[in-house]
Design an enzyme around this catalytic site. Sequence first.
Site, PDB file in Angstrom:
ATOM      1  N   GLN A  61      -4.859  -0.463  -5.119  1.00 52.40           N
ATOM      2  CA  GLN A  61      -5.354  -1.652  -5.811  1.00 52.40           C
ATOM      3  C   GLN A  61      -6.062  -1.316  -7.124  1.00 52.40           C
ATOM      4  O   GLN A  61      -5.933  -2.056  -8.105  1.00 52.40           O
ATOM      5  CB  GLN A  61      -6.275  -2.463  -4.900  1.00 52.40           C
ATOM      6  CG  GLN A  61      -6.665  -3.816  -5.497  1.00 52.40           C
ATOM      7  CD  GLN A  61      -7.409  -4.699  -4.514  1.00 52.40           C
ATOM      8  OE1 GLN A  61      -7.131  -4.672  -3.322  1.00 52.40           O
ATOM      9  NE2 GLN A  61      -8.368  -5.447  -4.999  1.00 52.40           N
TER      10      GLN A  61
ATOM     11  N   CYS B 247       0.838  -1.194   0.000  1.00 53.25           N
ATOM     12  CA  CYS B 247       0.000   0.000   0.000  1.00 53.25           C
ATOM     13  C   CYS B 247       0.876   1.247   0.000  1.00 53.25           C
ATOM     14  O   CYS B 247       1.762   1.400   0.844  1.00 53.25           O
ATOM     15  CB  CYS B 247      -0.897  -0.005   1.235  1.00 53.25           C
ATOM     16  SG  CYS B 247      -1.686   1.569   1.593  1.00 53.25           S
ATOM     17  N   GLU B 248       0.652   2.146  -0.943  1.00 55.93           N
ATOM     18  CA  GLU B 248       1.503   3.321  -1.043  1.00 55.93           C
ATOM     19  C   GLU B 248       1.210   4.364   0.037  1.00 55.93           C
ATOM     20  O   GLU B 248       1.975   5.304   0.220  1.00 55.93           O
ATOM     21  CB  GLU B 248       1.385   3.961  -2.420  1.00 55.93           C
ATOM     22  CG  GLU B 248       0.080   4.678  -2.696  1.00 55.93           C
ATOM     23  CD  GLU B 248       0.072   5.319  -4.083  1.00 55.93           C
ATOM     24  OE1 GLU B 248      -0.553   6.379  -4.224  1.00 55.93           O
ATOM     25  OE2 GLU B 248       0.674   4.755  -5.020  1.00 55.93           O
ATOM     26  N   HIS B 249       0.100   4.198   0.746  1.00 56.38           N
ATOM     27  CA  HIS B 249      -0.258   5.166   1.781  1.00 56.38           C
ATOM     28  C   HIS B 249       0.406   4.876   3.125  1.00 56.38           C
ATOM     29  O   HIS B 249       0.695   5.798   3.887  1.00 56.38           O
ATOM     30  CB  HIS B 249      -1.776   5.211   1.962  1.00 56.38           C
ATOM     31  CG  HIS B 249      -2.501   5.634   0.727  1.00 56.38           C
ATOM     32  ND1 HIS B 249      -3.470   4.859   0.120  1.00 56.38           N
ATOM     33  CD2 HIS B 249      -2.371   6.739  -0.046  1.00 56.38           C
ATOM     34  CE1 HIS B 249      -3.919   5.477  -0.951  1.00 56.38           C
ATOM     35  NE2 HIS B 249      -3.262   6.620  -1.086  1.00 56.38           N
ATOM     36  N   HIS B 250       0.611   3.583   3.431  1.00 55.50           N
ATOM     37  CA  HIS B 250       1.189   3.214   4.722  1.00 55.50           C
ATOM     38  C   HIS B 250       2.375   2.257   4.613  1.00 55.50           C
ATOM     39  O   HIS B 250       2.961   1.877   5.613  1.00 55.50           O
ATOM     40  CB  HIS B 250       0.110   2.575   5.615  1.00 55.50           C
ATOM     41  CG  HIS B 250      -1.031   3.496   5.919  1.00 55.50           C
ATOM     42  ND1 HIS B 250      -2.211   3.463   5.202  1.00 55.50           N
ATOM     43  CD2 HIS B 250      -1.170   4.474   6.851  1.00 55.50           C
ATOM     44  CE1 HIS B 250      -3.039   4.384   5.683  1.00 55.50           C
ATOM     45  NE2 HIS B 250      -2.437   5.011   6.672  1.00 55.50           N
TER      46      HIS B 250
ATOM     47  N   HIS C 270      -5.757  -5.987   2.785  1.00 52.28           N
ATOM     48  CA  HIS C 270      -4.850  -4.867   3.022  1.00 52.28           C
ATOM     49  C   HIS C 270      -4.474  -4.824   4.497  1.00 52.28           C
ATOM     50  O   HIS C 270      -5.340  -4.674   5.362  1.00 52.28           O
ATOM     51  CB  HIS C 270      -5.520  -3.545   2.631  1.00 52.28           C
ATOM     52  CG  HIS C 270      -5.782  -3.414   1.166  1.00 52.28           C
ATOM     53  ND1 HIS C 270      -5.252  -2.405   0.396  1.00 52.28           N
ATOM     54  CD2 HIS C 270      -6.522  -4.170   0.302  1.00 52.28           C
ATOM     55  CE1 HIS C 270      -5.649  -2.538  -0.857  1.00 52.28           C
ATOM     56  NE2 HIS C 270      -6.430  -3.605  -0.936  1.00 52.28           N
TER      57      HIS C 270
ATOM     58  N   CYS D  70      -3.098  -2.454   5.954  1.00 50.93           N
ATOM     59  CA  CYS D  70      -3.409  -1.140   6.504  1.00 50.93           C
ATOM     60  C   CYS D  70      -4.849  -1.064   6.984  1.00 50.93           C
ATOM     61  O   CYS D  70      -5.206  -0.151   7.734  1.00 50.93           O
ATOM     62  CB  CYS D  70      -3.128  -0.038   5.476  1.00 50.93           C
ATOM     63  SG  CYS D  70      -3.961  -0.257   3.906  1.00 50.93           S
TER      64      CYS D  70
END
Length: 236
Positions: free
Chosen positions: A169, A128-131, A197, A199
């Site tokens: 995704q 996940c690019e956010h976390h 996920h 996250c």
Amino acid sequence: MSYREEIIFTNADKLNGKTNGKEKYDIIGDNHIATSIDTPMRADAFELSDERKMEIIEDKFRDIMETMGLDLNDDSLSGTPHRVAKMFVQEIFSGLNPANKPKVSVFENKFKYGEMLVEKNINMNSTCEHHFLPIVGKAHVAYISSGEVIGLSKINRIVDYFARRPQVQERLTVQIANELKTILKTDDVAVVIDAKHMCVSSRGIQDESSSTVTAEYSGKFKDRSVREEFLKYVEL
């Protein structure tokens, strides 16, 4: 800012007052917002060698660990910055580098096979690019030949290549489909990903039971009967 982001930020403003920069970061992360079809990359992304990137990441990650109060003199922790740097550059984010893109040859469809070809339950491990937490699941891919075919294992390699980068995704699903359409010279491609996920399961809502399903249908797969045939094969 995308239309979707504007809606989320506007709603947040109405509920909580005007959001500041860090609150917007949380909103984007908690809502898993994608901002582009292409993975966001700087123009100078590959000016540094992999070896130099690993040296820099190792140094920075050592700072992170020390900031958290960890004792890097401990034998178990002393090599962690090196291991993380190697993992980032050579393993889980290796799909960022176009040099690692799988070489795919196409072949004439000599058997004149005209039905859909389905490769299902492809192992998919992404981040996940956010976390920067894992996304783990299965990809299901299908195409209808326009005269050319590719080796079955190449489909798996294409999925793996685009998964091995910081991802959202929805973007991953579209990138796989677009790559196959380009290689096979056909719009008749379908991609479905069903993934969990970390996250979602290990932070935030901490829901371990849910999974996320995304799909991209094009060409003949826009037809409901063709799409339903594909979904029957993959049992979704």
